[in-house]
Design a protein around this motif. Structure first.
Motif, mmCIF file in Angstrom:
data_model
loop_
_atom_site.group_PDB
_atom_site.id
_atom_site.type_symbol
_atom_site.label_atom_id
_atom_site.label_comp_id
_atom_site.label_asym_id
_atom_site.label_seq_id
_atom_site.Cartn_x
_atom_site.Cartn_y
_atom_site.Cartn_z
ATOM 1 N N LYS A 1 14.293 -17.698 -22.282
ATOM 2 C CA LYS A 1 14.559 -16.477 -23.049
ATOM 3 C C LYS A 1 15.330 -15.386 -22.299
ATOM 4 N N ILE A 2 15.379 -15.427 -20.978
ATOM 5 C CA ILE A 2 15.981 -14.309 -20.239
ATOM 6 C C ILE A 2 17.482 -14.237 -20.547
ATOM 7 N N ARG A 3 17.972 -12.999 -20.646
ATOM 8 C CA ARG A 3 19.388 -12.779 -21.004
ATOM 9 C C ARG A 3 20.315 -13.335 -19.916
ATOM 10 N N PRO A 4 21.464 -13.921 -20.271
ATOM 11 C CA PRO A 4 22.405 -14.386 -19.252
ATOM 12 C C PRO A 4 22.765 -13.242 -18.303
ATOM 13 N N GLY A 5 22.765 -13.529 -17.017
ATOM 14 C CA GLY A 5 22.999 -12.481 -16.029
ATOM 15 C C GLY A 5 21.704 -11.755 -15.681
ATOM 16 N N GLY A 6 20.587 -12.301 -16.119
ATOM 17 C CA GLY A 6 19.289 -11.667 -15.888
ATOM 18 C C GLY A 6 18.714 -12.005 -14.520
ATOM 19 N N VAL A 7 17.754 -11.165 -14.107
ATOM 20 C CA VAL A 7 17.106 -11.348 -12.805
ATOM 21 C C VAL A 7 15.615 -11.541 -13.039
ATOM 22 N N TYR B 1 -0.450 -16.071 1.672
ATOM 23 C CA TYR B 1 -0.868 -16.403 0.297
ATOM 24 C C TYR B 1 0.128 -15.938 -0.769
ATOM 25 N N LEU B 2 0.803 -14.816 -0.552
ATOM 26 C CA LEU B 2 1.681 -14.313 -1.619
ATOM 27 C C LEU B 2 3.103 -14.833 -1.412
ATOM 28 N N LYS B 3 3.642 -15.455 -2.446
ATOM 29 C CA LYS B 3 5.045 -15.885 -2.337
ATOM 30 C C LYS B 3 5.755 -15.549 -3.636
ATOM 31 N N GLY B 4 7.021 -15.263 -3.501
ATOM 32 C CA GLY B 4 7.773 -14.917 -4.691
ATOM 33 C C GLY B 4 9.227 -15.297 -4.530
ATOM 34 N N LEU B 5 9.905 -15.422 -5.665
ATOM 35 C CA LEU B 5 11.336 -15.714 -5.663
ATOM 36 C C LEU B 5 12.019 -14.705 -6.569
ATOM 37 N N VAL B 6 13.168 -14.218 -6.152
ATOM 38 C CA VAL B 6 14.007 -13.423 -7.052
ATOM 39 C C VAL B 6 15.178 -14.315 -7.416
ATOM 40 N N LEU B 7 15.355 -14.518 -8.712
ATOM 41 C CA LEU B 7 16.331 -15.501 -9.174
ATOM 42 C C LEU B 7 17.363 -14.861 -10.082
ATOM 43 N N TYR B 8 18.594 -15.284 -9.949
ATOM 44 C CA TYR B 8 19.671 -14.846 -10.843
ATOM 45 C C TYR B 8 19.894 -15.974 -11.848
ATOM 46 N N VAL B 9 19.825 -15.639 -13.115
ATOM 47 C CA VAL B 9 19.940 -16.678 -14.143
ATOM 48 C C VAL B 9 21.248 -16.456 -14.907
ATOM 49 N N GLU B 10 22.155 -17.404 -14.779
ATOM 50 C CA GLU B 10 23.469 -17.265 -15.450
ATOM 51 C C GLU B 10 23.353 -17.455 -16.955
ATOM 52 N N ILE C 1 18.771 -18.558 -6.051
ATOM 53 C CA ILE C 1 17.726 -17.782 -5.367
ATOM 54 C C ILE C 1 18.394 -16.622 -4.631
ATOM 55 N N LEU C 2 18.010 -15.400 -4.977
ATOM 56 C CA LEU C 2 18.575 -14.212 -4.316
ATOM 57 C C LEU C 2 17.705 -13.766 -3.146
ATOM 58 N N HIS C 3 16.396 -13.805 -3.328
ATOM 59 C CA HIS C 3 15.468 -13.381 -2.275
ATOM 60 C C HIS C 3 14.245 -14.287 -2.302
ATOM 61 N N GLN C 4 13.664 -14.501 -1.117
ATOM 62 C CA GLN C 4 12.364 -15.170 -1.034
ATOM 63 C C GLN C 4 11.390 -14.119 -0.537
ATOM 64 N N ARG D 1 7.915 -4.265 -5.071
ATOM 65 C CA ARG D 1 8.181 -3.255 -6.106
ATOM 66 C C ARG D 1 9.408 -2.420 -5.735
ATOM 67 N N SER D 2 9.530 -2.115 -4.441
ATOM 68 C CA SER D 2 10.703 -1.356 -3.992
ATOM 69 C C SER D 2 11.984 -2.129 -4.255
ATOM 70 N N LEU D 3 11.940 -3.433 -3.988
ATOM 71 C CA LEU D 3 13.122 -4.257 -4.228
ATOM 72 C C LEU D 3 13.454 -4.272 -5.727
ATOM 73 N N LEU D 4 12.407 -4.330 -6.547
ATOM 74 C CA LEU D 4 12.636 -4.335 -7.999
ATOM 75 C C LEU D 4 13.340 -3.053 -8.439
ATOM 76 N N GLU D 5 12.949 -1.946 -7.849
ATOM 77 C CA GLU D 5 13.551 -0.649 -8.206
ATOM 78 C C GLU D 5 15.070 -0.721 -8.053
ATOM 79 N N HIS D 6 15.499 -1.403 -7.007
ATOM 80 C CA HIS D 6 16.913 -1.552 -6.710
ATOM 81 C C HIS D 6 17.656 -2.318 -7.815
ATOM 82 N N TYR D 7 16.958 -3.244 -8.480
ATOM 83 C CA TYR D 7 17.593 -4.050 -9.532
ATOM 84 C C TYR D 7 17.478 -3.417 -10.921
ATOM 85 N N ALA D 8 16.746 -2.285 -11.014
ATOM 86 C CA ALA D 8 16.376 -1.758 -12.333
ATOM 87 C C ALA D 8 17.483 -1.016 -13.110
ATOM 88 N N PRO D 9 18.460 -0.370 -12.440
ATOM 89 C CA PRO D 9 19.361 0.498 -13.198
ATOM 90 C C PRO D 9 19.976 -0.176 -14.433
#
Ligand code: SAH
Length: 392
Positions: free
Chosen positions: A324-330, A383-392, A362-365, A210-218
């Protein structure tokens, strides 16, 4: 009771793996009821471990590899080690964070036990009959070790204990009786409903993510899919998102998310909560409506046999989002299924990306935070895994 293993079946125990499967057992002496303590010996009669006995595939969950009594001293010591670790990590004894996992089963050498702390309340869950039988002793040790840090212990094991054991367990307070509390996570406040909420009332395991998400939110338009208590939404709001939409199929979850957002950001009209099925919402939403999307679904595979369908589910969900995610979306995408490995999850998301034909990096694992430690001898604890992805 004493358990003697078949020849050669003590190898994993010599490497400190904390489970003994029923198939490894040669014979049982002085058999006691489920949940009893069992002393375990090699086929040569050498002592190797002590643990909780239970009927099922996993017959013994090991508490210690030392020949020591499982008494008040033992419980206090294990809980003290767990608390010291949380202080070392920097999640306990802080003024801006009173929400953390104190005990994470095998990761804290206490297989079958989970304890989450929310301010003055600890919520305790037993996943084994042995931990259920030991609950009063554990509660007493909690009082000693935690001192005035807590004044309530809520025992919530109605749905986590094996049904067949017939314990007829009801959720109940072992100390105090507070029914509501406000927990603080990284300076943000959350209502925690341990009486009616899922698991212990909150998903503590997403704190760092969640903290990492905050960084991408602005400045972003955020969709928090499977929002439950709105954890990611509240961080996105603080991070300066332009708008935040929280979606969950449960009406109660959506109300909780709204309440948590308004507690932290009263009269802020950037947030909206919507009760809707994830797949239907993704299908109906406009293309390009969001440029920061979180997918944090419930475990699709609770057991190995459900694996194939679970992987298909992850692919379908992520494919609908890539479309559906906007180009340049995370995209923050997660799996909390223990039966799904990191590689299998990545493959499912890879397949979804390929179906959409978009360029994806892939930006973060991501994984579970440090207060959900993995015992190095028990890799199943990841058990918990996640990916942060940049979608052009
Ligand atoms: N992201 C949350 C935890 C999610 S738990 C957090 O950070 O705390 C999973 C949530 O998914 C639950 O609240 C459940 O109600 C919701 N859910 C389950 N199936 C769903 C579906 N088909 N569509 C939307 N939400 C669903």
């Amino acid at each position: 009771m004493n358990i003697y293993l078949k020849r050669g079946k003590d190898e994993s125990l010599k490497r400190f793996h904390p489970w003994i499967y029923s198939g490894a057992i040669q014979r049982i002496e002085d058999q006691a009821g489920e949940g009893a303590l069992a002393r375990v010996f090699t086929s040569d009669g050498d002592y190797i471990a002590t643990g909780h006995w239970q009927i099922g595939t996993i017959a013994v969950r090991v508490l210690t590899f030392d020949d020591e009594p499982i008494d008040d001293v033992f419980w206090c010591h294990r809980l003290q080690v767990a608390l010291d670790m949380r202080r070392a990590i920097g999640v306990a004894d802080r003024t801006d964070n009173n929400t953390y996992r104190l005990v994470h089963g095998e990761g804290d050498n206490l297989p079958g036990l989970v304890i989450d702390v929310y301010g003055q309340t600890a919520v305790m869950q037993a996943h084994s009959v042995g931990m259920h039988c030991s609950r009063q002793q554990i509660a007493e040790a909690m009082r000693v070790v935690m001192g005035d840090r807590i004044n309530n212990i809520y025992y919530k094991s109605e749905t986590t204990l094996p049904f067949k054991a017939g314990l007829g367990q009801e959720n109940t307070f072992l100390l105090g009786d507070a029914v509501d509390n406000i927990a603080v996570e990284n300076g943000l406040r959350f209502h925690i409903d341990w009486l009616r909420g899922q698991k212990t009332g909150f998903f503590v395991d997403q704190r760092d993510n969640r903290s990492l998400l905050e960084h991408y939110a602005p400045g972003r338009d955020v969709l928090n899919m499977f929002c439950y208590t709105g954890g990611f939404s509240v961080y996105a709001m603080r991070g300066g998102a332009r708008c935040v939409h929280s979606v969950d199929s449960s009406g109660k979850a959506v109300d909780l998310a709204s309440a948590n957002v308004s507690m932290n950001f009263p009269d802020d009209d950037r947030h909206q909560a919507i009760a809707e099925d994830a797949f239907r919402y993704l299908q109906q939403m406009e293309e390009g409506q969001y440029d920061l999307i979180i997918l944090d679904p419930p475990a699709f595979a609770k057991h190995k046999d459900a694996l194939r369908n679970a992987l298909k589910g992850y692919t379908r969900l992520n494919a609908a989002t890539f479309a559906k995610i906007r180009p340049g979306g995370v995209l923050f995408t997660f799996s909390c299924s223990q039966a799904v490995s990191k590689d299998q999850f990545r493959m499912a998301v890879f397949t979804a990306a390929a179906m959409s034909g978009r360029k994806v990096s892939i930006l973060h694992q991501l994984h579970q935070p440090a207060d959900h430690p993995i015992n190095i001898y028990h890799p199943e604890g990841e058990y918990l895994k996640g990916l942060v992805l940049y979608v052009e």
